[in-house]
Structures are given as C-alpha cells and as structure tokens.
Design a protein around this motif. Structure first.
Motif, PDB file in Angstrom:
ATOM      1  N   ARG A   1       7.271   3.327  -9.357  1.00 17.43           N
ATOM      2  CA  ARG A   1       7.727   4.485  -8.444  1.00 17.43           C
ATOM      3  C   ARG A   1       6.512   4.930  -7.295  1.00 17.43           C
ATOM      4  NH1 ARG A   1      11.549   7.664 -11.392  1.00 17.43           N
ATOM      5  NH2 ARG A   1      11.879   6.922 -13.508  1.00 17.43           N
ATOM      6  N   ARG A   2       5.558   3.927  -7.375  1.00 18.26           N
ATOM      7  CA  ARG A   2       4.318   4.405  -6.414  1.00 18.26           C
ATOM      8  C   ARG A   2       4.900   4.056  -4.850  1.00 18.26           C
ATOM      9  NH1 ARG A   2      -2.029   2.786  -6.809  1.00 18.26           N
ATOM     10  NH2 ARG A   2      -2.689   3.842  -5.217  1.00 18.26           N
ATOM     11  N   TYR A   3       5.404   3.059  -4.807  1.00 19.83           N
ATOM     12  CA  TYR A   3       5.897   2.714  -3.425  1.00 19.83           C
ATOM     13  C   TYR A   3       7.547   3.288  -3.108  1.00 19.83           C
ATOM     14  CZ  TYR A   3       8.007  -0.115   0.135  1.00 19.83           C
ATOM     15  OH  TYR A   3       8.631  -0.453   1.634  1.00 19.83           O
ATOM     16  N   ASN A   4       7.510   3.982  -2.187  1.00 24.41           N
ATOM     17  CA  ASN A   4       8.717   4.916  -1.840  1.00 24.41           C
ATOM     18  C   ASN A   4       9.771   4.526  -0.927  1.00 24.41           C
ATOM     19  OD1 ASN A   4       6.915   5.496   0.402  1.00 24.41           O
ATOM     20  ND2 ASN A   4       6.628   7.730  -0.396  1.00 24.41           N
ATOM     21  N   PHE A   5       9.349   3.212  -0.210  1.00 21.17           N
ATOM     22  CA  PHE A   5      10.096   2.614   0.877  1.00 21.17           C
ATOM     23  C   PHE A   5      10.085   3.298   2.285  1.00 21.17           C
ATOM     24  CE2 PHE A   5      12.030   1.266  -3.048  1.00 21.17           C
ATOM     25  CZ  PHE A   5      12.063  -0.170  -3.073  1.00 21.17           C
ATOM     26  N   LYS A   6       8.975   4.313   2.302  1.00 18.64           N
ATOM     27  CA  LYS A   6       8.984   5.135   3.614  1.00 18.64           C
ATOM     28  C   LYS A   6       8.304   4.242   4.648  1.00 18.64           C
ATOM     29  CE  LYS A   6       9.424   9.685   1.699  1.00 18.64           C
ATOM     30  NZ  LYS A   6       8.745  10.961   1.688  1.00 18.64           N
ATOM     31  N   VAL A   7       7.387   3.508   3.861  1.00 15.31           N
ATOM     32  CA  VAL A   7       6.720   2.357   5.204  1.00 15.31           C
ATOM     33  C   VAL A   7       7.225   0.928   4.617  1.00 15.31           C
ATOM     34  CG1 VAL A   7       4.809   3.800   5.604  1.00 15.31           C
ATOM     35  CG2 VAL A   7       4.673   2.209   3.506  1.00 15.31           C
ATOM     36  N   THR A   8       6.816  -0.048   5.503  1.00 14.31           N
ATOM     37  CA  THR A   8       7.322  -1.449   4.751  1.00 14.31           C
ATOM     38  C   THR A   8       6.583  -1.958   4.019  1.00 14.31           C
ATOM     39  OG1 THR A   8       5.702  -2.394   6.619  1.00 14.31           O
ATOM     40  CG2 THR A   8       7.995  -2.097   7.197  1.00 14.31           C
ATOM     41  N   LEU A   9       6.902  -2.659   2.959  1.00 18.09           N
ATOM     42  CA  LEU A   9       6.360  -3.125   1.743  1.00 18.09           C
ATOM     43  C   LEU A   9       4.809  -3.829   2.184  1.00 18.09           C
ATOM     44  CD1 LEU A   9       6.263  -3.277  -1.253  1.00 18.09           C
ATOM     45  CD2 LEU A   9       7.281  -5.528  -1.048  1.00 18.09           C
ATOM     46  N   LYS A  10       5.078  -4.419   3.248  1.00 16.74           N
ATOM     47  CA  LYS A  10       3.821  -5.289   3.768  1.00 16.74           C
ATOM     48  C   LYS A  10       2.421  -4.204   4.054  1.00 16.74           C
ATOM     49  CE  LYS A  10       2.505  -8.566   7.089  1.00 16.74           C
ATOM     50  NZ  LYS A  10       3.195  -9.447   8.296  1.00 16.74           N
ATOM     51  N   THR A  11       3.181  -3.138   5.001  1.00 10.76           N
ATOM     52  CA  THR A  11       2.102  -1.930   5.278  1.00 10.76           C
ATOM     53  C   THR A  11       1.619  -1.494   4.158  1.00 10.76           C
ATOM     54  OG1 THR A  11       3.572  -1.496   7.049  1.00 10.76           O
ATOM     55  CG2 THR A  11       2.028   0.143   6.601  1.00 10.76           C
ATOM     56  N   PHE A  12       2.557  -1.019   3.184  1.00  6.08           N
ATOM     57  CA  PHE A  12       2.001  -0.520   1.736  1.00  6.08           C
ATOM     58  C   PHE A  12       1.149  -1.451   1.204  1.00  6.08           C
ATOM     59  CE2 PHE A  12       2.687  -0.141  -2.659  1.00  6.08           C
ATOM     60  CZ  PHE A  12       2.278   1.236  -2.765  1.00  6.08           C
ATOM     61  N   LEU A  13       1.470  -2.576   0.833  1.00  2.00           N
ATOM     62  CA  LEU A  13       0.268  -3.523   0.429  1.00  2.00           C
ATOM     63  C   LEU A  13      -0.739  -3.731   0.960  1.00  2.00           C
ATOM     64  CD1 LEU A  13       2.898  -6.442  -0.749  1.00  2.00           C
ATOM     65  CD2 LEU A  13       1.552  -4.595  -2.161  1.00  2.00           C
ATOM     66  N   PHE A  14      -0.919  -3.691   2.416  1.00  2.80           N
ATOM     67  CA  PHE A  14      -2.063  -3.936   3.232  1.00  2.80           C
ATOM     68  C   PHE A  14      -3.014  -2.758   3.084  1.00  2.80           C
ATOM     69  CE2 PHE A  14      -1.945  -7.715   5.993  1.00  2.80           C
ATOM     70  CZ  PHE A  14      -0.914  -8.537   5.339  1.00  2.80           C
ATOM     71  N   MET A  15      -2.369  -1.498   2.901  1.00  4.34           N
ATOM     72  CA  MET A  15      -2.996  -0.379   2.817  1.00  4.34           C
ATOM     73  C   MET A  15      -4.037  -0.136   1.525  1.00  4.34           C
ATOM     74  SD  MET A  15      -0.169   2.549   4.123  1.00  4.34           S
ATOM     75  CE  MET A  15      -0.952   3.910   3.638  1.00  4.34           C
ATOM     76  N   LEU A  16      -3.032  -0.712   0.319  1.00  6.01           N
ATOM     77  CA  LEU A  16      -3.587  -0.802  -1.025  1.00  6.01           C
ATOM     78  C   LEU A  16      -4.649  -1.719  -1.066  1.00  6.01           C
ATOM     79  CD1 LEU A  16      -0.907  -0.788  -3.820  1.00  6.01           C
ATOM     80  CD2 LEU A  16      -2.477   1.109  -3.198  1.00  6.01           C
ATOM     81  N   GLY A  17      -4.438  -2.769  -0.363  1.00  7.65           N
ATOM     82  CA  GLY A  17      -5.487  -3.932  -0.222  1.00  7.65           C
ATOM     83  C   GLY A  17      -6.762  -3.614   0.517  1.00  7.65           C
ATOM     84  N   ARG A  18      -6.584  -2.964   1.600  1.00  5.02           N
ATOM     85  CA  ARG A  18      -7.700  -2.347   2.342  1.00  5.02           C
ATOM     86  C   ARG A  18      -8.613  -1.439   1.489  1.00  5.02           C
ATOM     87  NH1 ARG A  18      -9.320   1.833   5.649  1.00  5.02           N
ATOM     88  NH2 ARG A  18     -10.364   1.396   7.563  1.00  5.02           N
ATOM     89  N   SER A  19      -7.908  -0.614   0.766  1.00  2.85           N
ATOM     90  CA  SER A  19      -8.704   0.465   0.056  1.00  2.85           C
ATOM     91  C   SER A  19      -9.294  -0.155  -1.019  1.00  2.85           C
ATOM     92  CB  SER A  19      -7.556   1.591  -0.150  1.00  2.85           C
ATOM     93  OG  SER A  19      -7.856   1.804  -1.629  1.00  2.85           O
ATOM     94  N   ARG A  20      -8.823  -1.186  -1.663  1.00  2.00           N
ATOM     95  CA  ARG A  20      -9.291  -1.931  -2.793  1.00  2.00           C
ATOM     96  C   ARG A  20     -10.446  -2.705  -2.272  1.00  2.00           C
ATOM     97  NH1 ARG A  20      -5.136  -2.029  -6.992  1.00  2.00           N
ATOM     98  NH2 ARG A  20      -4.531   0.177  -6.813  1.00  2.00           N
ATOM     99  N   ALA A  21     -10.275  -3.538  -1.104  1.00  2.00           N
ATOM    100  CA  ALA A  21     -11.391  -4.129  -0.795  1.00  2.00           C
ATOM    101  C   ALA A  21     -12.950  -3.336  -0.409  1.00  2.00           C
ATOM    102  CB  ALA A  21     -10.959  -4.856   0.923  1.00  2.00           C
ATOM    103  N   LEU A  22     -12.358  -2.206   0.365  1.00  2.00           N
ATOM    104  CA  LEU A  22     -13.650  -1.317   0.800  1.00  2.00           C
ATOM    105  C   LEU A  22     -14.066  -0.771  -0.688  1.00  2.00           C
ATOM    106  CD1 LEU A  22     -11.843   0.789   3.756  1.00  2.00           C
ATOM    107  CD2 LEU A  22     -13.645  -1.066   3.696  1.00  2.00           C
ATOM    108  N   ASP A  23     -13.485  -0.472  -1.710  1.00  2.00           N
ATOM    109  CA  ASP A  23     -13.964  -0.024  -3.051  1.00  2.00           C
ATOM    110  C   ASP A  23     -14.989  -1.269  -3.601  1.00  2.00           C
ATOM    111  OD1 ASP A  23     -13.067   2.220  -3.308  1.00  2.00           O
ATOM    112  OD2 ASP A  23     -11.429   1.903  -4.519  1.00  2.00           O
ATOM    113  N   TYR A  24     -14.461  -2.368  -3.132  1.00  2.00           N
ATOM    114  CA  TYR A  24     -14.916  -3.658  -3.799  1.00  2.00           C
ATOM    115  C   TYR A  24     -16.270  -3.833  -3.431  1.00  2.00           C
ATOM    116  CZ  TYR A  24     -16.123  -8.751  -4.621  1.00  2.00           C
ATOM    117  OH  TYR A  24     -16.713  -9.733  -4.890  1.00  2.00           O
TER     118      TYR A  24
END
Lengths: 183, 216
Positions: A60-83
C-alpha cells in the motif's frame, strides 16, 4: 509508457508475473542510478533489491500519485544516502580487482545507456559535482520531467532548472565543440 | 554482478522475509499489549472499587446511622447533606415552659449520636407543613371566601389539633461537632423547625421525642 505502474497494478490485483515486467523495466536503471551515489555496483544492487522488495512487502506504500519510476528512484536515493551515512569502513580494493569492478560498471552502463551519445555524455558527467551528475542523469538518461527529478532530488523545480543550466554549461566546456550537438 | 533472474529471486525472497518479520513484530506487539491492557483494566476496576468502598466504609448517609452527616459549610445549621461524614459530640437543649426555663447539655458522643438519630428521624418522618391548611385558604386569597371561612371548627386532617397554637413550650435542640459546626432543631408544639423547613409530627412522635430528650 507508464514506467511500470500498470504492471505493478496488475501485480497488486494478483498477477504475480506482472512484477517481473516491473523488474525488467526498472531494476538496472535503479542500480545504475544508485551506483552514482555509492560508487559500488554490488551495494547499489543490494539497495535496489531492498527497494524492490519493499514493493512486495509493503503493497500500500505506493499510491500511484507519482510514476513508479519516480517513486523507486526516491526510495533508492534515500537508501543510498543512508548507506553512505552508515558506511563506516571504506573498503580498499586491490588494483587487480578494481579492474573487474570497472568492467562491471561499464557493463551496467552498456545495459542502461544503449545510446552511444548518452555514453559519451556519461563519461563527461563523472567530472561534474554530485548534484549536477544526479540532475543530468535523471533528466537526460532516465527521461524524467523536471518535476519528477525535483521530487527524487527533494528540490524545487526552479532549483532543478538552475542546476541543469549550470551543469550543461560545465559539460559544454568539458565536451568542447562536439558537446554542443550532444546536449 | 548478478543476472536479472537472480536479482528477481532475491527481491521475492527479501520481500517474503520482510512480510514475515512484520507479522512477527505485529504478533509480538499484540502479545505484549493484550496482557498489558488487561492489567490496566483490572487495576482500574480494583482502584474504582476500592474508591467506592472508601466512601462506603465511612458512615452512610441514612438517617438510621445517626450523626453520619455533613453540614454544608456555608449553612452550618442546614440539616445533613450527604457528602463528608460529620460526628456530633455535643447536644444542648434549651427549653422554656411558662417561665420555667430548662437547660441540658449532653457531651457523651454515643448519647448525642443516638439523640441526633431520634430527632432527625422524627423530622424526616414528619409531614411537611402546609401553610394554607394551617392558616386557612382565606389567609392566602385575601379574604375572598370570608363567608365560607367562618366555620373555624372545621376539621383539617393534615393539621394536628394542637399544631402551632396550644402548647407554648419551645425547645431549641442544638447538635455540635467537635470543630464547632452545629445543627439546630426547634421543637414547638407539634412542629419541628429546621433550616430547610418545618415538619409536623403527631402526638405519639412528639411524646417519644420529649421522652428521649428528657423534656417530658
């Protein structure tokens, strides 16, 4: 083209195979993008796997308000910065092994950047600052809109616009006369 | 670098693992919260019950329990109101009958309690005074029915024969607590006056009261 959103919707409706389409379409792009931050293909791959597994575990986390690619890249960026933040030990790699790593990165680049022009630009981009690299990557390599890139980078549209303007200016200097045609 | 198939398998494996972990966490939270909630409810019930008993442990507010009454601070003479219990420790009776004064003071707490119980019981059992019945309808309607009201020998069932007219003895019965609060009842003829009203008692009740107070 909805960057996997329709496939993901089918997956949510019970079609397990639809998730394969999402992975096929976006996985390598995400790895390549995350690699830009962590500069480690294996870590980037792990981060991308973690991000994609979130799509399965937290449906339920992805709510289709942005494109899936944008959503994944947002998550990816945040995880990368955490890493990067939590990476305490920098692994020094033997020179002989580093050659293989470079090969792997180049291999990934070949997978993601099919276009020869884009590969030339990508070579020059590595000489830019991190923010500029990121914005060029999202706009030119991932074909994102300014708004989508702004969402991923957590900046305003205007900031993205300015950053891109300055990045292009620097790239022209790096690439010379040929760069004018590439950009 | 892993191939796409491996990565896909890894994604599904990790996804399932995350789901399992979340379920485990959820069940752990429920396992911890349910007993905690039950404990809170049980404690709340115990506390509420003990709170109720705290009030019930004290003397109740029924008339039978004697001096277990409170007196509102702003109206020290007001008859008992049920809140905090008040113990009367002193009784003062001042009575006058045809120029023959009578004074009595009782300081024994048990006796005072018993007497308070008797007096307040008599007051409570007494019927409320109906002024129009006592003074006649004409008193209130300006004498409009004067012609009809001439018959003074008419019997009014709610008014005792001696009410407010025949017996001239007036007794002031004052109960005091240790800290000085007091309740005063005034006994005159078949009437008991208190702060909140006037009650009529019958002769039998009156006699019982006089005997108890030593006024007979």
């Amino acid at each position: 083209m909805d960057n996997g959103a329709s496939s993901y919707r089918r997956f949510l409706d019970g079609d397990e195979s639809a998730f394969d389409d999402v992975v096929n379409e976006l996985f390598h792009k995400l790895v390549f993008f995350v690699d830009g931050y962590v500069h480690d293909v294996h870590a980037a791959e792990d981060i991308a796997i973690d991000v994609f597994s979130d799509l399965i575990s937290n449906r339920r986390r992805y709510n289709f308000k942005v494109t899936l690619k944008t959503f994944l890249f947002m998550l990816g960026r945040s995880r990368a910065l955490d890493y990067i933040k939590h990476r305490k030990v920098i692994n020094f790699v033997e020179l002989s092994q580093a050659e293989n790593l470079t090969d792997e990165s180049e291999n990934l680049e070949e997978i993601v950047l099919v276009d020869e022009k884009k590969r030339i630009v990508n070579g020059a981009v590595s000489k830019l600052s991190a923010d500029m690299r990121e914005v060029i990557h999202l706009i030119y390599f991932e074909d994102m809109t300014y708004e989508q890139a702004a969402k991923v980078m957590k900046k305003s549209r205007k900031q993205v616009d300015n950053l891109l303007y300055r990045a292009k200016k620097e790239l022209r200097i790096i690439l010379g006369e040929d760069g004018e045609q590439l950009l | 670098m892993r191939n796409l198939e491996e990565c896909r398998a890894e994604i599904f494996r990790l996804g399932e693992e995350k789901i399992k972990t979340r379920r485990r966490k959820r069940s752990r939270i429920i396992a911890a919260c349910v007993p905690l909630c039950l404990c809170v409810i049980v404690c709340a019930v115990i506390v509420l019950n003990s709170g109720g008993q705290l009030y019930n442990d004290g003397p109740s507010c029924s008339v039978d329990d004697g001096p277990s009454f409170s007196v509102q601070e702003s109206y020290p003479d007001k008859p008992p109101v049920c809140s905090t219990p008040v113990k009367y420790v002193e009784l003062e009776i001042i009575s006058g009958t045809n120029g023959n004064p009578f004074y009595k003071k009782i300081t024994d707490a048990d006796d005072v309690s018993a007497l308070f119980s008797t007096v307040s019981e008599s007051y409570t059992n007494g019927s409320e005074l109906n002024f129009s019945a006592l003074l006649g309808e004409n008193y209130f309607n300006g004498g409009a029915n004067d012609n009809k009201g001439d018959n003074h020998d008419e019997v009014r069932p709610d008014v005792p024969p001696s009410a407010g007219t025949t017996d001239s003895r007036v007794s002031f019965i004052t109960f005091r607590t240790a800290d000085g609060q007091e309740v005063t009842y005034t006994l005159s003829s078949n009437l008991i006056y208190a702060k909140d009203g006037i009650r009529i008692i019958n002769n039998e009740e009156k006699q019982k009261l006089l005997n108890a107070l030593g006024l007979s």
